[in-house]
Design an enzyme around this catalytic site. Structure first.
Site, PDB file in Angstrom:
ATOM      1  CB  CYS A 204      -0.952   0.012   1.187  1.00 17.64           C
ATOM      2  SG  CYS A 204      -0.085   0.020   2.764  1.00 17.64           S
TER       3      CYS A 204
ATOM      4  CG  ASP B 233      -0.348   3.259   3.977  1.00 18.30           C
ATOM      5  OD1 ASP B 233      -0.313   3.977   2.965  1.00 18.30           O
ATOM      6  OD2 ASP B 233      -1.397   2.827   4.468  1.00 18.30           O
TER       7      ASP B 233
ATOM      8  CB  CYS C  21      -4.914   3.525   5.626  1.00 18.29           C
ATOM      9  SG  CYS C  21      -4.527   2.235   6.817  1.00 18.29           S
TER      10      CYS C  21
ATOM     11  CB  CYS D 145      -3.249  -1.142   8.958  1.00 28.00           C
ATOM     12  SG  CYS D 145      -4.223  -1.316   7.446  1.00 28.00           S
TER      13      CYS D 145
HETATM   14 FE1  FES Z   1      -1.551   0.409   4.240  1.00 33.20          FE
HETATM   15 FE2  FES Z   1      -3.375   0.418   6.086  1.00 33.20          FE
HETATM   16  S1  FES Z   1      -3.695   0.319   3.957  1.00 33.20           S
HETATM   17  S2  FES Z   1      -1.244   0.407   6.332  1.00 33.20           S
END
Ligand code: FES
Length: 134
Positions: free
Chosen positions: A33, A35, A58, A102
């Protein structure tokens, strides 16, 4: 979809920011993702006296990093190494299954910060019980 606790920690995240001279710092990311989460810890006498995070990610990543900081603050570094993503998710009254990954970021970021502390302060860390069994 999200518990009240998740919404609370997402809307009012605790311990946001950076420490000026952290004892340890860890940055982790999720390749899928994109992140990113950064944790700074301040350690005194083997106890995490302060912790701050910055998360580019997120809502669940923000809520789990906020909760993780609350869970390790005031704890011994050995205890912080025992922190699991499951415990963080449980403390938030659960996460949707698709959002469990996450919470992994929160676990990994805390562990990375503690490991960095151990690497930078081997003399202090040597006296600590860091590998205690569960
Ligand atoms: Fe990447 Fe939550 S979608 S950490």
């Amino acid at each position: 979809m999200y518990s009240e606790k998740v919404m609370d920690h997402f809307s009012n995240p605790r311990n946001v920011g950076e420490l000026e001279n952290p004892s340890g710092t860890g940055t982790v990311g999720n390749a899928k993702c994109g992140d990113i989460m950064k944790m700074d810890i301040q350690v005194e006498n083997g106890v995490i006296v302060d912790v701050k995070f910055k998360t580019f990610g997120c809502g669940a990543a923000i809520a789990t990093s906020s909760m993780a900081t609350e869970m390790v603050k005031g704890k011994r570094v050995a205890e912080a190494l025992q922190l699991t993503n499951k415990a963080v998710a449980e403390a938030l009254d659960g996460l949707p299954p698709v959002k469990m990954h996450c919470s992994m970021l929160a676990e990994q970021a805390i562990h990375a910060a503690v490991e960095d502390y151990i690497k930078k302060h081997p003399e202090e860390a040597a006296g600590l019980e860091l590998t205690q069994a569960e």
